[in-house]
Each structure stands twice: as C-alpha cells, then as structure tokens.
Design an enzyme around this catalytic site. Structure first.
Site, PDB file in Angstrom:
ATOM      1  N   HIS A  99      33.285  52.004  49.834  1.00  0.00           N
ATOM      2  CA  HIS A  99      34.245  51.390  50.746  1.00  0.00           C
ATOM      3  C   HIS A  99      35.656  51.777  50.338  1.00  0.00           C
ATOM      4  O   HIS A  99      35.943  51.959  49.154  1.00  0.00           O
ATOM      5  CB  HIS A  99      34.099  49.865  50.778  1.00  0.00           C
ATOM      6  N   HIS A 101      39.561  50.460  50.559  1.00  0.00           N
ATOM      7  CA  HIS A 101      40.476  49.368  50.823  1.00  0.00           C
ATOM      8  C   HIS A 101      41.715  49.963  51.497  1.00  0.00           C
ATOM      9  O   HIS A 101      42.313  50.909  50.971  1.00  0.00           O
ATOM     10  CB  HIS A 101      40.933  48.709  49.518  1.00  0.00           C
TER      11      HIS A 101
HETATM   12  P1  AMP Z   1      35.477  46.403  45.127  1.00  0.00           P
HETATM   13  O1  AMP Z   1      36.010  45.633  43.949  1.00  0.00           O
HETATM   14  O2  AMP Z   1      36.213  47.699  45.360  1.00  0.00           O
HETATM   15  O3  AMP Z   1      33.974  46.572  45.057  1.00  0.00           O
HETATM   16  O4  AMP Z   1      35.830  45.507  46.383  1.00  0.00           O
HETATM   17  C1  AMP Z   1      34.928  44.667  47.031  1.00  0.00           C
HETATM   18  C2  AMP Z   1      35.704  43.920  48.093  1.00  0.00           C
HETATM   19  O5  AMP Z   1      34.791  43.328  48.994  1.00  0.00           O
HETATM   20  C3  AMP Z   1      36.587  42.779  47.552  1.00  0.00           C
HETATM   21  O6  AMP Z   1      37.942  43.045  47.912  1.00  0.00           O
HETATM   22  C4  AMP Z   1      36.035  41.536  48.239  1.00  0.00           C
HETATM   23  O7  AMP Z   1      37.035  40.615  48.592  1.00  0.00           O
HETATM   24  C5  AMP Z   1      35.342  42.129  49.450  1.00  0.00           C
HETATM   25  N1  AMP Z   1      34.249  41.348  49.995  1.00  0.00           N
HETATM   26  C6  AMP Z   1      33.189  40.859  49.329  1.00  0.00           C
HETATM   27  N2  AMP Z   1      32.364  40.199  50.163  1.00  0.00           N
HETATM   28  C7  AMP Z   1      32.920  40.286  51.399  1.00  0.00           C
HETATM   29  C8  AMP Z   1      32.558  39.813  52.683  1.00  0.00           C
HETATM   30  N3  AMP Z   1      31.439  39.103  52.884  1.00  0.00           N
HETATM   31  N4  AMP Z   1      33.379  40.082  53.721  1.00  0.00           N
HETATM   32  C9  AMP Z   1      34.524  40.780  53.536  1.00  0.00           C
HETATM   33  N5  AMP Z   1      34.902  41.267  52.354  1.00  0.00           N
HETATM   34  C10 AMP Z   1      34.124  41.015  51.286  1.00  0.00           C
END
Ligand code: AMP
Ligand code: ZN
Length: 139
Positions: A99, A101
């Site tokens: 993903h 950001h």
């Molecule tokens: P990472 O640390 O790069 O793996 O980022 C994971 C991101 O996913 C974090 O910024 C979380 O806030 C986001 N996240 C986790 N669960 C959800 C969800 N159900 N809906 C939207 N964002 C999420």
C-alpha cells in the site's frame, strides 16, 4: 489472502471510506490519519512486498497515487503531499498487503517526520554500496 485486512476491505467484508476504485486498484481513507485526508492506495490483488508486484499492475497503482495526490492539492487545498510506502516490520510496515500512503500536507498541520540525516565517515563507502546495489539491480 483470507486473513489479510486489506483483502477483506477489497471484498467488502470490512467497511472503508472509498476515494477511488477500478478493476485493479482501490483508494480509501486511512483510519489513523497522520494528517486529515491521509489516503491509502492498494492493488486489489494481494501482493507483498513492493518488489513482488507485477510491473504493469504497479504502474496502475502509481497512476492512482498520482491522481489522488493531485486531488488532495486541488480538492483539499493541500500545500504539499507525502507519498510513503513501507516494506517489512523493520521498516514500520504493519499491514502486509502492499500500500501507498498519500498524505496531504498543510503549512500548519503540525506533523514532522523523524528524519535524521546521517553521514558516511569513509568517502569510499557510498561508492561501494552503490556498486553492490547496481550489481543486484533486477532487469
Ligand atoms: P503500514 O504501517 O504502512 O503497514 O500502514 C498501515 C496503515 O493501515 C495504517 O496507517 C493504518 O492506520 C491503516 N489501517 C489499518 N486498518 C485499516 C482499516 N480497516 N481501514 C483503513 N485504514 C486502516
Ligand atoms: Zn491482502
């Protein structure tokens, strides 16, 4: 992947606030925004890490990243945008479904990256590291 939270979002088993969707790519609001408007862009198919994403699919994901960044500037009046992507727990990755950001930035948003620039003590070291990277570049 049955236990992947982002695959469950793609499948509609977990709700999300959608920003954009096509047959291959989904963009949705991050539930824990670093800055309000923080959006995630993912391939619908489960791939991880970044290096495992087929190039043609990655190009489609990056194009959506570009469009979301443009929309944060035009629609949210962001002053700038950060694009952030992590691979591996050691790099801070929590959700192992690739993903990006896309984070709108505002002059008064109060966020500061904990970015500590280091330095090379031996001037030969960056060249040696560059050579190791160069030699390992995938075709
Ligand atoms: P990472 O640390 O790069 O793996 O980022 C994971 C991101 O996913 C974090 O910024 C979380 O806030 C986001 N996240 C986790 N669960 C959800 C969800 N159900 N809906 C939207 N964002 C999420
Ligand atoms: Zn997944």
């Amino acid at each position: 992947m049955s236990d992947c939270i982002f695959c469950k979002i793609v499948a509609g088993q977990i709700p999300c606030t959608r920003v954009y969707e096509d047959d291959a790519v989904l963009a949705f609001m991050d539930i824990g925004p670093i800055v309000k408007g923080h959006t995630l862009v993912i391939p619908k198919a489960h791939h991880d890490p970044l290096t495992a994403v087929p190039s043609d699919l990655l190009a489609r994901v990056i194009e959506v990243v570009r469009r979301v960044a443009a929309a944060q500037v035009a629609g949210l009046k962001a002053d700038g945008v950060n694009v952030h992507q992590s691979n591996g727990a050691v790099a801070g990755q929590v959700v192992p479904h690739v993903h990006f950001h896309v984070i709108p930035r505002f002059a008064d948003d109060g966020h500061r990256w904990n970015w500590k620039a280091g330095r090379y003590d031996d001037p030969a070291e960056p060249a040696a590291l560059a050579e190791r990277i160069r030699a390992a570049l995938p075709r």
